[in-house]
Write a protein that holds these residues in place. Sequence first.
Motif, PDB file in Angstrom:
ATOM      1  N   LEU A 105       0.826  -1.205   0.000  1.00  0.00           N
ATOM      2  CA  LEU A 105       0.000   0.000   0.000  1.00  0.00           C
ATOM      3  C   LEU A 105       0.865   1.261   0.000  1.00  0.00           C
ATOM      4  N   SER A 106       1.882   1.300   0.848  1.00  0.00           N
ATOM      5  CA  SER A 106       2.743   2.484   0.897  1.00  0.00           C
ATOM      6  C   SER A 106       3.500   2.661  -0.414  1.00  0.00           C
ATOM      7  N   ALA A 107       3.844   1.548  -1.088  1.00  0.00           N
ATOM      8  CA  ALA A 107       4.537   1.644  -2.379  1.00  0.00           C
ATOM      9  C   ALA A 107       3.624   2.232  -3.450  1.00  0.00           C
ATOM     10  N   ILE A 108       2.333   1.916  -3.392  1.00  0.00           N
ATOM     11  CA  ILE A 108       1.390   2.507  -4.346  1.00  0.00           C
ATOM     12  C   ILE A 108       1.270   4.008  -4.094  1.00  0.00           C
ATOM     13  N   LEU A 109       1.178   4.399  -2.825  1.00  0.00           N
ATOM     14  CA  LEU A 109       1.156   5.827  -2.504  1.00  0.00           C
ATOM     15  C   LEU A 109       2.449   6.493  -2.959  1.00  0.00           C
ATOM     16  N   ASP A 110       3.572   5.836  -2.751  1.00  0.00           N
ATOM     17  CA  ASP A 110       4.872   6.344  -3.189  1.00  0.00           C
ATOM     18  C   ASP A 110       4.858   6.619  -4.701  1.00  0.00           C
ATOM     19  N   GLU A 111       4.319   5.700  -5.465  1.00  0.00           N
ATOM     20  CA  GLU A 111       4.265   5.860  -6.917  1.00  0.00           C
ATOM     21  C   GLU A 111       3.371   7.027  -7.302  1.00  0.00           C
ATOM     22  N   ARG A 112       2.242   7.170  -6.626  1.00  0.00           N
ATOM     23  CA  ARG A 112       1.364   8.305  -6.933  1.00  0.00           C
ATOM     24  C   ARG A 112       2.031   9.631  -6.591  1.00  0.00           C
ATOM     25  N   MET A 113       2.802   9.661  -5.505  1.00  0.00           N
ATOM     26  CA  MET A 113       3.534  10.869  -5.156  1.00  0.00           C
ATOM     27  C   MET A 113       4.579  11.194  -6.216  1.00  0.00           C
ATOM     28  N   ARG A 114       5.275  10.182  -6.708  1.00  0.00           N
ATOM     29  CA  ARG A 114       6.284  10.419  -7.746  1.00  0.00           C
ATOM     30  C   ARG A 114       5.639  11.025  -8.982  1.00  0.00           C
ATOM     31  N   VAL A 115       4.533  10.443  -9.415  1.00  0.00           N
ATOM     32  CA  VAL A 115       3.875  10.919 -10.628  1.00  0.00           C
ATOM     33  C   VAL A 115       3.346  12.340 -10.438  1.00  0.00           C
ATOM     34  N   GLU A 116       2.671  12.596  -9.302  1.00  0.00           N
ATOM     35  CA  GLU A 116       2.021  13.886  -9.115  1.00  0.00           C
ATOM     36  C   GLU A 116       3.013  14.977  -8.738  1.00  0.00           C
ATOM     37  N   LEU A 117       3.829  14.715  -7.719  1.00  0.00           N
ATOM     38  CA  LEU A 117       4.704  15.767  -7.195  1.00  0.00           C
ATOM     39  C   LEU A 117       5.934  15.997  -8.063  1.00  0.00           C
ATOM     40  N   ARG A 118       6.475  14.931  -8.633  1.00  0.00           N
ATOM     41  CA  ARG A 118       7.701  15.080  -9.416  1.00  0.00           C
ATOM     42  C   ARG A 118       7.401  15.250 -10.901  1.00  0.00           C
ATOM     43  N   GLU A 119       6.667  14.291 -11.477  1.00  0.00           N
ATOM     44  CA  GLU A 119       6.498  14.305 -12.926  1.00  0.00           C
ATOM     45  C   GLU A 119       5.514  15.374 -13.400  1.00  0.00           C
ATOM     46  N   LYS A 120       4.381  15.520 -12.722  1.00  0.00           N
ATOM     47  CA  LYS A 120       3.361  16.455 -13.196  1.00  0.00           C
ATOM     48  C   LYS A 120       3.608  17.887 -12.731  1.00  0.00           C
ATOM     49  N   LEU A 121       3.892  18.043 -11.442  1.00  0.00           N
ATOM     50  CA  LEU A 121       3.975  19.386 -10.875  1.00  0.00           C
ATOM     51  C   LEU A 121       5.397  19.905 -10.726  1.00  0.00           C
ATOM     52  N   GLY A 122       6.393  19.011 -10.739  1.00  0.00           N
ATOM     53  CA  GLY A 122       7.771  19.450 -10.552  1.00  0.00           C
ATOM     54  C   GLY A 122       8.018  20.078  -9.202  1.00  0.00           C
ATOM     55  N   GLU A 123       7.260  19.631  -8.174  1.00  0.00           N
ATOM     56  CA  GLU A 123       7.365  20.228  -6.841  1.00  0.00           C
ATOM     57  C   GLU A 123       8.397  19.535  -5.961  1.00  0.00           C
ATOM     58  N   ALA A 124       8.848  18.363  -6.343  1.00  0.00           N
ATOM     59  CA  ALA A 124       9.733  17.606  -5.461  1.00  0.00           C
ATOM     60  C   ALA A 124      10.688  16.768  -6.287  1.00  0.00           C
ATOM     61  N   TYR A 125      11.849  16.502  -5.720  1.00  0.00           N
ATOM     62  CA  TYR A 125      12.851  15.669  -6.385  1.00  0.00           C
ATOM     63  C   TYR A 125      12.730  14.213  -5.965  1.00  0.00           C
ATOM     64  N   SER A 126      12.641  13.975  -4.663  1.00  0.00           N
ATOM     65  CA  SER A 126      12.654  12.587  -4.188  1.00  0.00           C
ATOM     66  C   SER A 126      11.596  12.334  -3.132  1.00  0.00           C
ATOM     67  N   PRO A 127      10.309  12.555  -3.448  1.00  0.00           N
ATOM     68  CA  PRO A 127       9.281  12.218  -2.464  1.00  0.00           C
ATOM     69  C   PRO A 127       9.168  10.701  -2.328  1.00  0.00           C
ATOM     70  N   PHE A 128       8.809  10.241  -1.154  1.00  0.00           N
ATOM     71  CA  PHE A 128       8.634   8.801  -0.995  1.00  0.00           C
ATOM     72  C   PHE A 128       7.645   8.518   0.123  1.00  0.00           C
ATOM     73  N   ALA A 129       7.142   7.293   0.130  1.00  0.00           N
ATOM     74  CA  ALA A 129       6.269   6.819   1.203  1.00  0.00           C
ATOM     75  C   ALA A 129       6.766   5.464   1.663  1.00  0.00           C
ATOM     76  N   THR A 130       6.638   5.210   2.957  1.00  0.00           N
ATOM     77  CA  THR A 130       7.087   3.946   3.525  1.00  0.00           C
ATOM     78  C   THR A 130       6.184   3.575   4.684  1.00  0.00           C
TER      79      THR A 130
END
Length: 973
Positions: free
Chosen positions: A819-844
């Motif tokens: 579950l946390s890995a799925i959230l991690d992937e959504r954060m990567r797509v939204e925060l990094r790829e779409k919005l460019g707001e973060a370099y290395s967001p993660f969830a654990t």
Amino acid sequence: MKKSTPLLCSLGVAIVCGAVLAKKEPQTTAPTKVAKSDTSQAEGTARDWAHENSDIPADPKVLYGSLENGMRYIICKNPLPPNRVSMRLHVDAGSLNEADDQRGLAHFLEHMVFNGTKHFPDASKLIPQMQRLGIAFGAHANAYTSFDETVYMLDLPNIEKDTLDLGFAVMGDFADGALLESKEIEEERGVIVAEKTSRDSVGLRMFEKQIDTLFPNSLLGKRLPIGKLDVIESAPRERFVDFYTRFYTPEKMTFVYVGDIDIAAAEQRIIDTFSPMKNPAKPGSKPSIGDISTPSGFQVSVFTDKELTETEISIVKSKPHSYRTDSKKKRFDSLKMNIANAILNRRFSKIAKQENATITSGSATHYVLFRELEMASIEVTAINNDWKSALPVLENEFRRACLFGFTQSEYDEVVAALINNYQQAVKTAPTRKSDNIASNLTEHAHTDSVYSTPEVDLEVLEENLAKLTVKDVSDAFKHYWEHAPMEKLDAHLILSTQKASDSATKELKEIYKFQDGVALEAPTNKKAGQFSYIDFGEPTEIQNDIHIKDLDVHQFTFANGVKVNWKKTDFDKNSISMVASFGTGKAGMPLDQPGLDTLAGSIFVNGGLGNHSSEDLKSILAGRNVGVNFGISDDAFTLNGSTTPEDLELQLQLLTAYLTDPGFRPEAERQFDAMLPNLYAQLTHTEQGPMAKMTQWFSGDDPRFTFPSLEQAQALTTDQVKQWIMPQLTNKTIEISIVGDFQEPALVSALSKTLGALPSHEDKNAIPIEKRTLTLPETPTEKTFTFESEIEKAIAIVLWKTDDATDRDVKKLRRMSILSAILDERMRVELREKLGEAYSPFATSNLSQTFKNYGMIMAYSPGSPSNTKKVSNIIRELADELAQNGATQDEFDRILKPRLGLLEKSLRQNSYWLNTVLDRSQQFPDKLEAARNRDADYSKISLDEINALAQKFLTANNSALVTITPKTLPTND
């Protein structure tokens, strides 16, 4: 994507590891070849391989080749892990190749090749496509950029056709297929800015100050890989295209391919993929890095920053380096300085442990950078920032080495350890892993050093040592430094501290000059003693000896109560790992002594043994493969270490000695106290302090999770540690687990004479559940923690409580990780790829198997303080969306498939069997059942289960929004 640290010391150490000990870069029976192709291509000139001009033979298992366009390739067949391959694409260009209006674009380009290429024009589809094939971004696919190289890394989890097709397509596109679309460049700018923000630190600031002072006429300080903000934010597309077309050229590239492969097929695949590449009419050239010599005379510089966590004084000398081909002679010359510096490091280690010491540590280094710069430094770290007291130590030991050189006993100790390292490399070579070989080959291609076999490396070392003397080592050190009275010494004395008076430069010179006139004694030759812990009494009988066939695990118990678990493996040749667990760990820590675990962890091993100090042990055990580390987990103390079959009995003697006669010597507590001001300065000025406070708060302010104040830490004593730990050493059950390459009779014999001969240990290792129950904060809530810094770097964190079940729920732990890995992937797509707001967001996720109620999913995103509130809300919205509508089947599959590949790989790792399966498997028999059913259970995980957990835990009402931000900057509205 991982980036190399731009600090000079870190960079220097990394390069020294590849060049000074010079291992790897082969060819005797596998000839260098030029591949032919019918494809039209631009002619190129391939660079020579190091072994072609060396008297050191290359590893015959490695094939070297070059294409007509000048691109080089290296192929090595290696069966471990089976059915896996590793690829590396090395580009001989980095930030030093940039023009002024391209500062940062070498690194930016490394990002851009993941954002649209010839075969993968839709940037959003590449990583999902990798995931569907079992390739995890980060774990299997990564890259880094340095001053003089860019490296792309791909470790494929299988050798199926679709996976290999994607791997070669990706690497081919990185080399010659990046689209560099303006839209993608614009969207990636924010990610690069976020990375620059996340990497900003006082260390980086000091590096920039020092390198500008040391080398004002060089490019080093003007070409940090992360680049300049204005270039990152505004460089037009044509500047990217210019760098890519002029430096991503065949003549500057080396492709490395290692794994469970067919050599001929692999070579043809490389030819087909890379032969169509063409060299530009005007390829880029690497500029000179400029004037890098130390100015004549004695230079003094003072650098201050109130956020520095420690005060360092160093003597530095640099000079231009004349590159030489890797050879026996070159390794011989490097060996001298390596040994000299290792001896100096041992001297500083001993001085730091003396009563009334004025330094916490010291070190000496020597390395070559970029083929052009040779640099050496000697430095010490002052206690309590008192550089005036520490400077005499630096000057005295530097001058002592220059005047008197080194002793035979010091030389023998260092050489024994060196020979042992090379011998172990020979013995472990049959089980080297493909990813490590690929990275080593890439490093050797970069540094133009020969990739020779471990056997050849050992032969060259022994040949060089046969003609080397301690006088040669002393002379080499003296020759480099050319020591003279201060007025005639060509060196740079540097002070880095929090604050200094206007007269600091003058005082540095005065103290140094005064010390220069102090008479010194020559070091004395001291022979190491003998290890005295060899007899622990009569062995007791073995009971309940069983073999668990399906896991091939053995268990038995000695009559004294010591429990033993072991598994023989062939994963890592000549390597054995072990862990002995006992007592109740953090769960049983006195509640009125917060921080006692930190003191205990610092002093237990450093306090040595009753008969030997820790420094004595280093000398006594030099050249032997033994060592002990002490750890404190939530519910146990651990002593762990690694060894070889030859030293197995000695390793068990050492471990048993720590169990029966820990020294708790006063020098260990003195060193701990000396380090406290530096530690608390770090907690004050970096995000580490607020993170510790957040952990304390989220645990309900339980004292066992509380980091003490400086005054509380200074009040802790060795006696308190002894009162806590000694009863656990003498009464609580000891359970040892051993995994690796050994023979059963030798193992049982060594165990019987050590742990099996101890007095009875029968008390249960248990703390009642009511004493392990925590009360977590009510949610929803928001909390802000601050640190003192002028660096505009903050962290947005969202926590969700997840522990509502009984202890040791392994199935839930696995599902929470998905579950946390799925959230991690959504954060990567939204925060990094779409919005460019973060370099290395993660969830654990973290679900304690000891403390009741202590479980969480944590989402973490570093960035600018002005964006933390926005980012926190986005994360909470992403999680709430996941809770309300669930994950898709495709998301689930893309997370699970790479995980299954990693599980398969772990079955051939000693660390998995030792730490996850065997450790305390008699105390917790469910660990064996969990291992037995692990893969089947992961395969049974369903999307419905994950979505049910998301619905239960990832709601906005169950969240805690935490902001970590500098207090000198305004918080968000």
